[in-house]
Design a protein around this motif. Sequence first.
Motif, mmCIF file in Angstrom:
data_model
loop_
_atom_site.group_PDB
_atom_site.id
_atom_site.type_symbol
_atom_site.label_atom_id
_atom_site.label_comp_id
_atom_site.label_asym_id
_atom_site.label_seq_id
_atom_site.Cartn_x
_atom_site.Cartn_y
_atom_site.Cartn_z
ATOM 1 N N GLU A 49 0.735 -1.192 -0.107
ATOM 2 C CA GLU A 49 0.127 -0.059 -0.160
ATOM 3 C C GLU A 49 0.870 1.256 -0.057
ATOM 4 N N SER A 50 2.026 1.055 0.381
ATOM 5 C CA SER A 50 2.871 2.438 0.595
ATOM 6 C C SER A 50 4.407 2.172 0.360
ATOM 7 N N TRP A 52 6.647 2.855 2.310
ATOM 8 C CA TRP A 52 7.058 2.201 3.730
ATOM 9 C C TRP A 52 6.876 0.620 3.794
ATOM 10 N N ARG A 53 5.920 0.187 2.987
ATOM 11 C CA ARG A 53 5.367 -1.117 3.077
ATOM 12 C C ARG A 53 6.645 -1.849 1.995
ATOM 13 N N ASP A 127 5.999 -5.035 12.746
ATOM 14 C CA ASP A 127 5.327 -3.751 12.518
ATOM 15 C C ASP A 127 4.131 -3.549 13.433
ATOM 16 N N ARG A 128 2.856 -3.686 12.883
ATOM 17 C CA ARG A 128 1.588 -3.383 13.782
ATOM 18 C C ARG A 128 1.353 -4.582 14.820
ATOM 19 N N PHE A 145 3.961 3.800 17.768
ATOM 20 C CA PHE A 145 2.929 4.469 17.147
ATOM 21 C C PHE A 145 2.697 5.675 17.714
ATOM 22 N N ARG A 182 -1.342 6.314 16.452
ATOM 23 C CA ARG A 182 -0.966 7.721 16.067
ATOM 24 C C ARG A 182 -1.782 8.912 16.280
ATOM 25 N N PHE A 205 -3.596 4.961 4.087
ATOM 26 C CA PHE A 205 -2.267 4.804 3.903
ATOM 27 C C PHE A 205 -1.954 4.721 2.422
ATOM 28 N N ASN A 232 0.642 8.978 6.985
ATOM 29 C CA ASN A 232 2.054 8.592 6.510
ATOM 30 C C ASN A 232 2.259 9.537 5.275
ATOM 31 N N ASP A 260 6.636 8.644 8.507
ATOM 32 C CA ASP A 260 7.222 7.382 7.904
ATOM 33 C C ASP A 260 8.827 7.740 7.547
ATOM 34 N N CYS A 280 9.465 6.322 10.738
ATOM 35 C CA CYS A 280 8.922 5.213 11.266
ATOM 36 C C CYS A 280 9.762 4.166 10.392
#
Length: 326
Positions: A49-50, A52-53, A127-128, A145, A182, A205, A232, A260, A280
């Motif tokens: 999705e991003s 970061w991912r 991560d989460r 977060f 967050r 995101f 993000n 991020d 992040c």
Amino acid sequence: MKANKIITGLALVGAIAFTATGCAGGGGGAAGGGGDGVITVGFAQTGSESGWRSANTESMKEAFSEANGFNLIFNAADNKPEAQIAAVRSFINQGVDAIVLAPIVTDGWDDVLKEAKDANIPVILEDRTVSASEDLYASWIGLDFTKEGETAGTWVAENFGSTPTNMVVLEGTTGSSAATDRASGFDSAIEGTDIKVLDSQTGNFTRAEGKTVMEGFLQKYGSQINLLFAHNDDMGLGALEAIKAAGLTPGTDIKIVTIDAVKDGMTALSKGEFNYIVECNPLLGEKTAEVVKKVVAGESVDKSYIVEDQAFDQEQAKKVLDSRPY
Ligand code: GZL
């Protein structure tokens, strides 16, 4: 989870400091994984999705390589929680030595994690986090977060909190610990200031959804908007397109704060289009692989390892941009 000691570990790129907590028993798995010593790991990633991912996936694949003694089975769930649960169930049915999970959302994990426990397959979160009982996973490697949100909110409060300021928020994926924590950290930091939230919606995101939601905010509130907080960089980058298309100057007409610190976000910050970014760190692969090896070998590991983050303003971004590892 309360931190009880700080571990500083040198990662492949740069130094990453870890805060470790609690002590959990080993996963009780077969020592060294399969008979040939190769550890077969099922990795259930959120999706792609991003930025970061993408950096997180690259870090994980690099760490869980054949050269490092792993056979990695990778699944990206396209940001669909039900698909991610199915992936974990598939790993259980395949009889992997360990499961690594980056949970899209916090809730809904109890049943499948219980199935993994019953199959004597250790689960390590990266991560989460999840709301399921801590005895259903061996360890969590991730980020604070809430602190990321507090850092962003404190900067906003210090720079804009003493004058009436209208803010819109692009929230992360609904029900994810990254978005929930967050938001709570940020909101606590701006309490009592003159910051007014005009609207707050999820952009999941992603750049595309960040752009679409920002277009809606601009249609509804127009030049009333003074500030955007995006959970993000990618949603902030999508919002940049909408702000420019509306004939406004991002970073000036509308101040932008994100989280991020991926390359594209830091580039926007160095160009003055963003105003502040809280990092992040996505490079969790090396630590996660180290923990998986210990758990599979039946060694004890800490219940959580939290990566320390930093934050950047426009001047700092210009200085570090070329040396950023992601
Ligand atoms: C944070 C991670 C979030 C990032 C987003 O650790 O879960 O998910 O902030 C990513 O960019 O999509």
